[in-house]
Every structure is written in structure tokens, then in C-alpha cells.
Scaffold this active site. Structure first.
Site, mmCIF file in Angstrom:
data_model
loop_
_atom_site.group_PDB
_atom_site.id
_atom_site.type_symbol
_atom_site.label_atom_id
_atom_site.label_comp_id
_atom_site.label_asym_id
_atom_site.label_seq_id
_atom_site.Cartn_x
_atom_site.Cartn_y
_atom_site.Cartn_z
ATOM 1 N N CYS A 14 13.412 -18.057 39.080
ATOM 2 C CA CYS A 14 12.677 -18.473 37.893
ATOM 3 C C CYS A 14 12.753 -17.317 36.905
ATOM 4 O O CYS A 14 13.590 -16.421 37.066
ATOM 5 C CB CYS A 14 11.234 -18.869 38.223
ATOM 6 S SG CYS A 14 10.143 -17.520 38.719
ATOM 7 N N ASN A 17 9.916 -14.226 38.506
ATOM 8 C CA ASN A 17 9.873 -14.082 39.957
ATOM 9 C C ASN A 17 8.473 -13.707 40.453
ATOM 10 O O ASN A 17 8.311 -12.913 41.375
ATOM 11 C CB ASN A 17 10.920 -13.072 40.443
ATOM 12 C CG ASN A 17 11.127 -13.068 41.959
ATOM 13 O OD1 ASN A 17 11.371 -12.030 42.545
ATOM 14 N ND2 ASN A 17 11.030 -14.210 42.605
ATOM 15 N N CYS A 19 5.869 -16.557 40.089
ATOM 16 C CA CYS A 19 5.190 -17.841 40.292
ATOM 17 C C CYS A 19 6.090 -18.851 41.006
ATOM 18 O O CYS A 19 5.914 -19.136 42.188
ATOM 19 C CB CYS A 19 4.711 -18.435 38.962
ATOM 20 S SG CYS A 19 3.413 -17.480 38.140
ATOM 21 N N ARG A 20 7.040 -19.406 40.276
ATOM 22 C CA ARG A 20 7.819 -20.531 40.797
ATOM 23 C C ARG A 20 8.804 -20.146 41.894
ATOM 24 O O ARG A 20 8.855 -20.792 42.945
ATOM 25 C CB ARG A 20 8.538 -21.236 39.650
ATOM 26 C CG ARG A 20 7.572 -21.818 38.621
ATOM 27 C CD ARG A 20 8.262 -22.325 37.384
ATOM 28 N NE ARG A 20 8.845 -21.220 36.618
ATOM 29 C CZ ARG A 20 9.660 -21.388 35.585
ATOM 30 N NH1 ARG A 20 10.001 -22.608 35.207
ATOM 31 N NH2 ARG A 20 10.123 -20.342 34.924
ATOM 32 N N SER A 21 9.614 -19.118 41.660
ATOM 33 C CA SER A 21 10.611 -18.769 42.684
ATOM 34 C C SER A 21 9.991 -18.171 43.944
ATOM 35 O O SER A 21 10.440 -18.496 45.052
ATOM 36 C CB SER A 21 11.721 -17.889 42.107
ATOM 37 O OG SER A 21 11.228 -16.725 41.511
ATOM 38 N N ASP A 131 6.612 -23.799 34.164
ATOM 39 C CA ASP A 131 6.043 -22.469 34.350
ATOM 40 C C ASP A 131 4.524 -22.563 34.204
ATOM 41 O O ASP A 131 4.023 -22.922 33.144
ATOM 42 C CB ASP A 131 6.625 -21.514 33.308
ATOM 43 C CG ASP A 131 6.273 -20.067 33.571
ATOM 44 O OD1 ASP A 131 5.347 -19.804 34.369
ATOM 45 O OD2 ASP A 131 6.921 -19.192 32.972
#
Length: 164
Positions: A14, A17, A19-21, A131
Site C-alpha cells: 500500500c 505500509n 494500514c492496508r498492506s 485507505d
């Protein structure tokens, strides 16, 4: 099972690096371990920017995942051109991340293994993982829902690739 197999390597990406990934890395590692494939599949995550390098996952993302029973781990890092050859599957959160990752490729380098994580969703109709950084708790829950769905689908796909 032979021990000379090279592990199948998966990278979640993301922007920052945090939150999402990392959510992808944490959820996927849990599923891989539950499936008894920890020795066959390696998982990591990275961001397209290095602003948060060395930081743990965002506390709000960590809380959301911890409440779902996941163990929180990992530190932020920035993706490198070497990652494009070191990983067998690179799953990105959105089109901006896809563009940024593709920009790291050498001329003529195959990028068939760089895909949107939502390509593996079966229960959610989504074309990206939004995000949640500037939003409230519902954004982190949505990320967790999408990532859980996509990771389940990715594991099914990868299992068929690594089957002996």
C-alpha cells in the site's frame, strides 16, 4: 513433502505500509499458518513511500485486527526494485499503488505477478482497498473485511500453484 522447494513469496503493498498492506500480511500469515503452509509460503509487506519506515502497523489497524483474533507484527518498509523479482505474487491495495509498483520495473520486465489484492475477493465487489488513515473506525473494519476476503481467495489460488 520435499524440503528442497523454494517457498512461494507474497508481498502486500500500500502507500505507507502501516494500514492496508500490514493488514494483508497479518491476515494472510494467519491463514497460511492455519493451513500448515508456513514452510511453503513466505509473506511480507511494503509501502510505495518510505515515510513510515521502521514503524509498526497503525494502532487503529492493529486494534481492529487484534479484535478479530490476529497477532500483530511487522515494521514498515519501502518497496524496492529487487522486490519485483524476489516475490512470486505482489498484491497492491489500489490503482495508485499498482502504478507506483510498476514504475519500479526494468524495461521489458514481466509484471504479471503484480495484481490488485481485490482481484482475489469473492464475497465483496470491490476494485480497491480504501485507505482508512484519515477516517474513523468503520474504515479500518472495511479494510479488514476486504483483506480477509481477498486473502482467503489468494490462498486458494496459491495452494493450487504449489501443490505437488
Amino acid at each position: 513433502m520435499s524440503t528442497d522447494h523454494k517457498p512461494f513469496r507474497v508481498l502486500f503493498v500500500c502507500m505507507g505500509n502501516i494500514c492496508r498492506s500490514p493488514a494483508g500480511e497479518i491476515v494472510f500469515r494467519h491463514l497460511v499458518d492455519e493451513a500448515g503452509l508456513g514452510d511453503r509460503i513466505q509473506i511480507d509487506s511494503a509501502g510505495t513511500i518510505g515515510y513510515h519506515a521502521g514503524n509498526p502497523p497503525d494502532p487503529r489497524m492493529s486494534e481492529t485486527l487484534r479484535n478479530r483474533g490476529y497477532t500483530i507484527s511487522g515494521r514498515s518498509r519501502q518497496i524496492t526494485p529487487t522486490d519485483l523479482t524476489d516475490f512470486d505474487l505482489i498484491l497492491v491495495a489500489d490503482e495508485d499503488n499498482l502504478r507506483d509498483v510498476r514504475s519500479l520495473a526494468s524495461p521489458g520486465q514481466s509484471l504479471d505477478h503484480v495484481q490488485l489484492v481485490t482481484d482475489y475477493c469473492s464475497d465483496h465487489d470491490a476494485n480497491h482497498v480504501p485507505d482508512p488513515y484519515y477516517g474513523g473506525p468503520s474504515g479500518f473494519e472495511k479494510v479488514a473485511d476486504l483483506v480477509e476476503d481477498a486473502c482467503g481467495g489468494a490462498l486458494v489460488s496459491i495452494k493450487s500453484r504449489i501443490a505437488e
